[in-house]
Design an enzyme around this catalytic site. Structure first.
Site: not given
Length: 421
Positions: A164, A194, A244
């Site tokens: 990520c 996230h 997030y």
């Protein structure tokens, strides 16, 4: 060294190509294969990719193909960056959950579950075909939801690591604020994909001085603005949550906001049309500035670093990746997939010890992990009841009436992608 990119026709691929070209000494690629069923997009992206390589003096060959089996044959690593259903499916993920008063987002909540259900079977099929062709190839997963997809791959016995760009983006941001090089910044980055917090920002390595209090004191407003969270939340927590976490910490505010503006999917779709027109220009030989607005900043640097380490060609010894927990977070099962700094080499990724977590963070991690368990079960086995259970378990849903309504909408909007529906 041969690399293959599944989803190579993505408008974001030139960012990856630019990184491969600039960092060719770190990752000396002799052949790069871009694989995508969308031949028209692939031709445009492949043409620009070759021009970028040529301009930057990269000697590697770029091949484009719609044949997955031929494309991955002999590959040392396969990068997955696909989107099942395209931006049209993303548009649905970001809108129908709002009808039930829940956040509409492509990687978390009901929309994230829909994406997992569409994606996991496809990724597992791809990985199995890679294994038949080349069982020694590493699979680097950048396909969202990364945590669930990576767990599916690992659970099926594949050589896989999830990637990520959140951590590398924050590292670059903090380095700029501190006026140091990114290599000097080590993050105490802990959580799930996230769903992470920076518990410390250390200079010089994992044991370096923690400068996070200084960073928040001097640059808290800038960081809060980037996260779209109030400054006082950062001060009260004393950590930096990923952006997030706004979906959790300001859920109702986000739902109201999303109902008053075009979806991110609509914005990206418009951007993609413009980018593809640019890519068709034979004079273009570098990634356009517009691509920076597409998302995924610094993905190329993270991908090069990870691939170089996995293929025994150097790379940073410590990187933030998604891999098995294996006791790192004692309140999770060993086979949960977490996102933390890990030692990465040709044998794979081994998480480093992390600071003890405050229950404020550990509780949410445990809650979302329980959802991910159920989400993966639903993706692998299907069935309305499994979808309902996953939604009921998600902290952004959590009420049976919402879960029922969202289950019906999810199945209706994704029927063509669900073999069991």
């Amino acid at each position: 060294m041969k690399l293959a990119v599944v989803g190579g026709g993505s408008t974001y691929t030139p960012e990856l190509i630019d990184g491969f070209a600039r960092l060719q000494d770190t990752l000396p690629i002799s052949e790069l294969v871009l694989i995508d069923p969308a031949a028209d997009r692939l031709d445009l992206v492949g043409g620009l990719a070759r021009r970028i390589f040529a301009k930057q003096g990269h000697p590697g060959k770029i091949v484009t193909t719609s044949d997955l089996d031929a494309g991955v044959e002999g590959a040392d690593a396969v990068l997955l960056q696909l989107r099942v259903g395209g931006q049209a499916a993303r548009q649905q993920d970001e809108t129908w959950p709002l009808e039930c008063g829940c956040v509409g987002q492509e990687t978390t909540g009901a929309g994230g579950l829909a994406k997992a259900l569409r994606t996991v079977p496809v990724v597992l099929d791809i990985a199995e075909r890679v294994r038949r062709t080349n069982p020694d190839a590493w699979i680097i997963d950048f396909t969202n939801p990364v945590g669930i997809v990576t767990r599916a791959l690992l659970q099926a016995g594949h050589k896989a690591v999830g990637l990520c760009n959140v951590a590398i983006g924050l590292q670059r941001k903090f380095a700029a604020l501190l006026r140091v090089t990114p290599a000097e910044v080590h993050l105490d980055h802990v959580g799930l994909n996230h769903l992470t917090w920076e518990l410390g920002v250390r200079l010089g390595g994992p044991q370096g001085d923690n400068v996070l209090p200084k960073l928040l004191a001097e640059h808290g407003d800038t960081i809060a603005d980037d996260l779209r969270l109030p400054r006082q939340i950062l001060d009260r927590l004393g950590v930096v949550p990923s952006y997030y976490l706004r979906y959790f910490y300001a859920h109702d505010e986000v739902v109201r906001e999303l109902g008053t503006k075009p979806s991110r999917a609509a914005e990206v779709a418009a951007m993609e049309r413009e980018l593809l027109a640019m890519y068709g220009d034979p004079a273009l030989d570098e990634k356009p500035e517009l691509l920076a607005k597409r998302g995924g900043a610094f993905y190329s640097e993270a991908a090069v670093d990870l691939a170089a380490s996995l293929l025994g060609n150097g790379g940073s010894p410590v990187q933030v990746v998604n891999t098995y927990n294996n006791g790192t977070l004692p309140f999770l099962a060993d086979d949960a997939v977490i996102e933390v700094p890990a030692r990465v080499d040709a044998a794979g990724a081994v998480p480093l010890p992390v600071p003890e977590l405050d229950p404020l963070y550990a509780g949410l991690i445990a809650h979302v992990t329980a959802y991910e368990d159920l989400a993966l079960e639903a993706a692998l086995r299907g069935g309305r009841d499994r979808v309902f259970r996953a939604l009921l378990a998600h902290p952004l849903v959590g009420q049976y009436a919402y879960a029922d309504g969202l289950t019906d909408r999810l199945i209706e909007h994704n029927r063509e992608h669900l073999a069991w529906a």
